[in-house]
Motif scaffolding. Structure first.
Motif, PDB file in Angstrom:
ATOM      1  N   LYS A 152     -11.067  -9.252  -6.977  1.00 58.36           N
ATOM      2  CA  LYS A 152     -10.266  -9.634  -5.663  1.00 58.36           C
ATOM      3  C   LYS A 152      -9.624  -8.168  -5.242  1.00 58.36           C
ATOM      4  O   LYS A 152      -9.477  -7.822  -4.021  1.00 58.36           O
ATOM      5  N   ASN A 153      -8.976  -7.393  -6.137  1.00 60.52           N
ATOM      6  CA  ASN A 153      -8.229  -6.351  -6.014  1.00 60.52           C
ATOM      7  C   ASN A 153      -9.385  -5.348  -5.393  1.00 60.52           C
ATOM      8  O   ASN A 153      -8.905  -4.683  -4.232  1.00 60.52           O
ATOM      9  N   GLU A 154     -10.371  -5.144  -5.946  1.00 58.88           N
ATOM     10  CA  GLU A 154     -11.605  -4.267  -5.557  1.00 58.88           C
ATOM     11  C   GLU A 154     -11.850  -4.756  -4.115  1.00 58.88           C
ATOM     12  O   GLU A 154     -12.132  -3.845  -3.235  1.00 58.88           O
ATOM     13  N   ALA A 155     -12.211  -5.934  -3.818  1.00 55.69           N
ATOM     14  CA  ALA A 155     -12.585  -6.309  -2.755  1.00 55.69           C
ATOM     15  C   ALA A 155     -11.671  -5.940  -1.760  1.00 55.69           C
ATOM     16  O   ALA A 155     -11.981  -5.518  -0.422  1.00 55.69           O
ATOM     17  N   LEU A 156     -10.493  -6.115  -1.805  1.00 57.43           N
ATOM     18  CA  LEU A 156      -9.311  -6.043  -0.986  1.00 57.43           C
ATOM     19  C   LEU A 156      -9.297  -4.650  -0.576  1.00 57.43           C
ATOM     20  O   LEU A 156      -9.056  -4.091   0.519  1.00 57.43           O
ATOM     21  N   ILE A 157      -9.293  -3.718  -1.595  1.00 56.21           N
ATOM     22  CA  ILE A 157      -9.416  -2.272  -1.178  1.00 56.21           C
ATOM     23  C   ILE A 157     -10.372  -1.772  -0.462  1.00 56.21           C
ATOM     24  O   ILE A 157     -10.272  -1.022   0.457  1.00 56.21           O
ATOM     25  N   LYS A 158     -11.640  -2.291  -0.825  1.00 58.73           N
ATOM     26  CA  LYS A 158     -13.017  -1.963   0.095  1.00 58.73           C
ATOM     27  C   LYS A 158     -12.788  -2.284   1.360  1.00 58.73           C
ATOM     28  O   LYS A 158     -12.962  -1.925   2.656  1.00 58.73           O
ATOM     29  N   GLU A 159     -12.127  -3.702   1.732  1.00 61.64           N
ATOM     30  CA  GLU A 159     -12.006  -4.275   3.177  1.00 61.64           C
ATOM     31  C   GLU A 159     -10.965  -3.334   3.726  1.00 61.64           C
ATOM     32  O   GLU A 159     -11.287  -2.845   5.132  1.00 61.64           O
ATOM     33  N   LEU A 160      -9.905  -2.924   3.384  1.00 64.34           N
ATOM     34  CA  LEU A 160      -8.882  -2.072   3.951  1.00 64.34           C
ATOM     35  C   LEU A 160      -9.226  -0.712   4.215  1.00 64.34           C
ATOM     36  O   LEU A 160      -8.979  -0.198   5.405  1.00 64.34           O
ATOM     37  N   ARG A 161     -10.269  -0.226   3.310  1.00 64.59           N
ATOM     38  CA  ARG A 161     -10.645   1.209   3.548  1.00 64.59           C
ATOM     39  C   ARG A 161     -11.697   1.076   4.587  1.00 64.59           C
ATOM     40  O   ARG A 161     -11.463   2.088   5.296  1.00 64.59           O
ATOM     41  N   ALA A 162     -12.622   0.148   4.584  1.00 66.08           N
ATOM     42  CA  ALA A 162     -13.458  -0.069   5.979  1.00 66.08           C
ATOM     43  C   ALA A 162     -12.704  -0.278   6.966  1.00 66.08           C
ATOM     44  O   ALA A 162     -13.142   0.396   8.223  1.00 66.08           O
ATOM     45  N   GLU A 163     -11.615  -0.911   7.151  1.00 65.83           N
ATOM     46  CA  GLU A 163     -10.859  -1.093   8.489  1.00 65.83           C
ATOM     47  C   GLU A 163     -10.139   0.289   8.690  1.00 65.83           C
ATOM     48  O   GLU A 163     -10.415   0.512   9.986  1.00 65.83           O
ATOM     49  N   MET A 178       0.859  -1.230   0.109  1.00 63.55           N
ATOM     50  CA  MET A 178       0.140   0.006  -0.026  1.00 63.55           C
ATOM     51  C   MET A 178       0.983   1.376   0.121  1.00 63.55           C
ATOM     52  O   MET A 178       1.771   1.201   0.543  1.00 63.55           O
ATOM     53  N   ILE A 179       0.429   2.117  -0.728  1.00 64.97           N
ATOM     54  CA  ILE A 179       1.133   3.458  -0.654  1.00 64.97           C
ATOM     55  C   ILE A 179       0.333   4.453  -0.004  1.00 64.97           C
ATOM     56  O   ILE A 179      -0.869   4.603  -0.057  1.00 64.97           O
ATOM     57  N   VAL A 180       0.900   5.292   0.850  1.00 66.51           N
ATOM     58  CA  VAL A 180       0.256   6.543   1.821  1.00 66.51           C
ATOM     59  C   VAL A 180       1.071   7.721   1.232  1.00 66.51           C
ATOM     60  O   VAL A 180       2.191   7.722   1.385  1.00 66.51           O
ATOM     61  N   ALA A 181       0.076   8.544   0.576  1.00 67.29           N
ATOM     62  CA  ALA A 181       0.800   9.870   0.009  1.00 67.29           C
ATOM     63  C   ALA A 181       0.172  11.060   0.470  1.00 67.29           C
ATOM     64  O   ALA A 181      -1.089  10.958   0.721  1.00 67.29           O
ATOM     65  N   LEU A 182       0.880  12.070   0.617  1.00 67.86           N
ATOM     66  CA  LEU A 182       0.242  13.516   0.862  1.00 67.86           C
ATOM     67  C   LEU A 182      -0.836  13.715  -0.158  1.00 67.86           C
ATOM     68  O   LEU A 182      -0.504  13.246  -1.411  1.00 67.86           O
TER      69      LEU A 182
END
Length: 108
Positions: A87-98, A1-5
């Motif tokens: 699967k990528n979209e599902a993973l993004i959705k899960e991580l965003r919710a968390e 994952m990338i965290v950017a300003l």
């Protein structure tokens, strides 16, 4: 994952003390979510800037047995694991919710 300003800065030292504190706190909270989600043993943090002139952190979960376990993570592996778009979209959705849940807990 990338965290950017969400604004342009090249270097970490260009941030004010308050901005740097907030940004690194968000990186740490994101790393916690990644570690918990993937049951990782370690998170590697990468800050680059040679090819993308915009401050960002790479957060990579690692487990014993990974090919790069005893070393820095491989940014461009020879045999990358690709997820399907679904699967990528599902993973993004899960991580965003968390992440949103963690931030909500902190705000309250």
């Amino acid at each position: 994952m990338i965290v950017a300003l969400n604004w342009h800065v090249d270097e970490l030292f260009e941030l004010t003390s308050q901005q740097r504190s907030q940004f690194t706190n968000e990186v740490a909270l994101t790393a916690q979510v990644i570690k918990d989600h993937f049951h990782a043993s370690k998170i590697n943090y990468g800050i680059y800037g040679d090819t993308v002139s915009h401050l960002h952190f790479h957060l990579v979960p690692k487990m014993p047995g990974d090919s790069d376990w005893d070393d820095a993570f491989v940014n461009n592996p020879e045999n990358p694991l690709y997820l399907s778009d679904e699967k990528n979209e599902a993973l993004i959705k899960e991580l965003r919710a968390e992440l949103e849940g963690l931030y909500e807990t902190i705000r309250n």
